[in-house]
Design an enzyme around this catalytic site. Structure first.
Site, PDB file in Angstrom:
ATOM      1  N   HIS A 144      45.197 -51.605  11.127  1.00  0.00           N
ATOM      2  CA  HIS A 144      44.302 -53.071  10.411  1.00  0.00           C
ATOM      3  C   HIS A 144      45.825 -52.689   8.937  1.00  0.00           C
ATOM      4  O   HIS A 144      46.250 -52.738   9.087  1.00  0.00           O
ATOM      5  CB  HIS A 144      43.485 -53.935  10.216  1.00  0.00           C
ATOM      6  CG  HIS A 144      43.686 -54.626   9.162  1.00  0.00           C
ATOM      7  ND1 HIS A 144      43.805 -56.332   9.666  1.00  0.00           N
ATOM      8  CD2 HIS A 144      43.364 -55.318   7.821  1.00  0.00           C
ATOM      9  CE1 HIS A 144      43.863 -57.606   9.194  1.00  0.00           C
ATOM     10  NE2 HIS A 144      43.553 -57.225   8.028  1.00  0.00           N
ATOM     11  N   GLU A 145      45.040 -51.827   8.262  1.00  0.00           N
ATOM     12  CA  GLU A 145      45.745 -51.607   6.760  1.00  0.00           C
ATOM     13  C   GLU A 145      46.282 -50.859   6.270  1.00  0.00           C
ATOM     14  O   GLU A 145      47.166 -51.224   5.845  1.00  0.00           O
ATOM     15  CB  GLU A 145      44.035 -50.628   6.004  1.00  0.00           C
ATOM     16  CG  GLU A 145      43.094 -51.158   6.458  1.00  0.00           C
ATOM     17  CD  GLU A 145      43.233 -52.767   5.841  1.00  0.00           C
ATOM     18  OE1 GLU A 145      44.068 -53.065   4.600  1.00  0.00           O
ATOM     19  OE2 GLU A 145      41.736 -53.167   5.488  1.00  0.00           O
ATOM     20  N   HIS A 148      49.789 -53.370   7.358  1.00  0.00           N
ATOM     21  CA  HIS A 148      49.997 -54.197   5.187  1.00  0.00           C
ATOM     22  C   HIS A 148      50.860 -53.650   4.947  1.00  0.00           C
ATOM     23  O   HIS A 148      51.437 -53.850   4.667  1.00  0.00           O
ATOM     24  CB  HIS A 148      48.383 -54.569   4.855  1.00  0.00           C
ATOM     25  CG  HIS A 148      47.606 -55.265   5.112  1.00  0.00           C
ATOM     26  ND1 HIS A 148      48.202 -56.570   5.492  1.00  0.00           N
ATOM     27  CD2 HIS A 148      46.320 -55.176   5.490  1.00  0.00           C
ATOM     28  CE1 HIS A 148      47.020 -57.240   5.630  1.00  0.00           C
ATOM     29  NE2 HIS A 148      45.804 -56.516   5.729  1.00  0.00           N
ATOM     30  N   GLU A 202      46.443 -61.106   7.535  1.00  0.00           N
ATOM     31  CA  GLU A 202      46.027 -60.881   7.943  1.00  0.00           C
ATOM     32  C   GLU A 202      46.087 -60.525   9.468  1.00  0.00           C
ATOM     33  O   GLU A 202      45.785 -60.235  10.832  1.00  0.00           O
ATOM     34  CB  GLU A 202      44.614 -61.458   7.963  1.00  0.00           C
ATOM     35  CG  GLU A 202      43.980 -61.169   6.480  1.00  0.00           C
ATOM     36  CD  GLU A 202      43.631 -59.686   6.443  1.00  0.00           C
ATOM     37  OE1 GLU A 202      43.608 -59.245   7.237  1.00  0.00           O
ATOM     38  OE2 GLU A 202      44.096 -59.609   4.992  1.00  0.00           O
TER      39      GLU A 202
END
Length: 274
Positions: A144-145, A148, A202
């Site tokens: 997820h990070e 980004h 997100e």
């Protein structure tokens, strides 16, 4: 003369903004189909340079407090998972292979992790210890990070701040020097540590994250169990730094749907590793 001079300033800034503003597609769509174009007013190079400097400051501060990579086994575990995830980033953007990736663990009770532009990753020990994360769940967080960073969400948010006149000085942002360079570092810190991401960002990171995990041979369904653990630690709601995430139910459904979509990639990765 003063009136004329002042009148020229907004026009000059508008010209700078028009020249600097560009529409980009930071990543390929992948199996999850992220295709949105983004408006950028700050260059990737400027944000990566500011992020690298900010990252080194964070590490230096942690080192002073004896809070950097204290648990060798935990650091090795996190880096081992990163070593499987990072090669998968080229599916979304081939240039990520040349990023100067760094992975470090900070001793802190915070339930937090982040990845700055250019692949500067930090994991907080509290996230792993308090939630008793499995390797699959660590991969879910990290995927997820990393997503980004791949999508350059920090650059996009800083660009929006420039466009609305609420952030760094336009000239400083575009030139990346002097006080503007310092302001840009401040904006990197702000979007990393203080401001929660938008729901759109997100959702993109969630979907790309499950694909990265699946391609690395980690169960993408762990993203759902991870989110449940996060919610349980915050009285049924996400922590403050996740305050603009999609609702719990919506997020669970979206994660479940996209985890199912990338399950064939997970099965392929598992088969190739066995």
């Amino acid at each position: 003369m003063r009136r004329i001079g002042k009148a020229l300033v907004p026009g000059a800034l508008a010209l700078i903004l028009a020249v600097a503003c560009q529409t980009v597609q930071t990543t390929h769509g992948g199996a999850v189909g992220i295709e949105r174009s983004q408006m950028m007013m700050v260059s990737s190079q400027e944000v990566e340079q500011a992020s690298s400097k900010q990252y080194q400051e964070v590490l230096a501060e942690a080192r002073k407090k004896n809070a950097l990579n204290r648990d060798a086994a935990q650091v090795q575990r996190v880096r081992r998972i990163a070593d499987r995830l990072i090669p998968q980033t080229t599916v979304f953007r081939p240039d990520a292979a040349s990023w100067k990736w760094e992975v470090n663990v900070l001793s802190s009770d915070e339930l937090n992790a982040w990845c700055m532009a250019g692949g500067k990753i930090a994991f907080y020990s509290g996230l792993i210890d308090k939630l008793k994360l499995s390797d699959d769940e660590i991969a879910a967080v990290m995927g997820h990070e990393i997503a980004h960073a791949l999508r350059e969400h920090a650059r996009e948010r800083i660009s929006k701040s420039v466009a609305t006149g609420l952030g760094i000085s336009v000239a400083g942002a575009l030139l990346g020097v002097g006080q503007g360079g310092q302001d840009l570092m401040g904006q990197v810190a702000k979007v990393t540590f203080e401001l929660p991401n938008s729901r759109l960002h997100e959702t993109e990171a969630d979907r790309m994250g499950v694909e990265l995990a699946a391609r690395a041979g980690y169960d993408p369904r762990a993203a759902v169990t991870l989110w449940n653990k996060m919610a349980s630690q915050s009285s049924g709601a996400p922590p403050q730094w996740l305050s603009t995430h999609p609702s719990h139910a919506d997020r669970q459904k979206d994660l479940s749907d996209y985890a199912a979509r990338v399950m064939p990639l997970y099965e392929q990765a598992r088969a190739s590793r066995s």
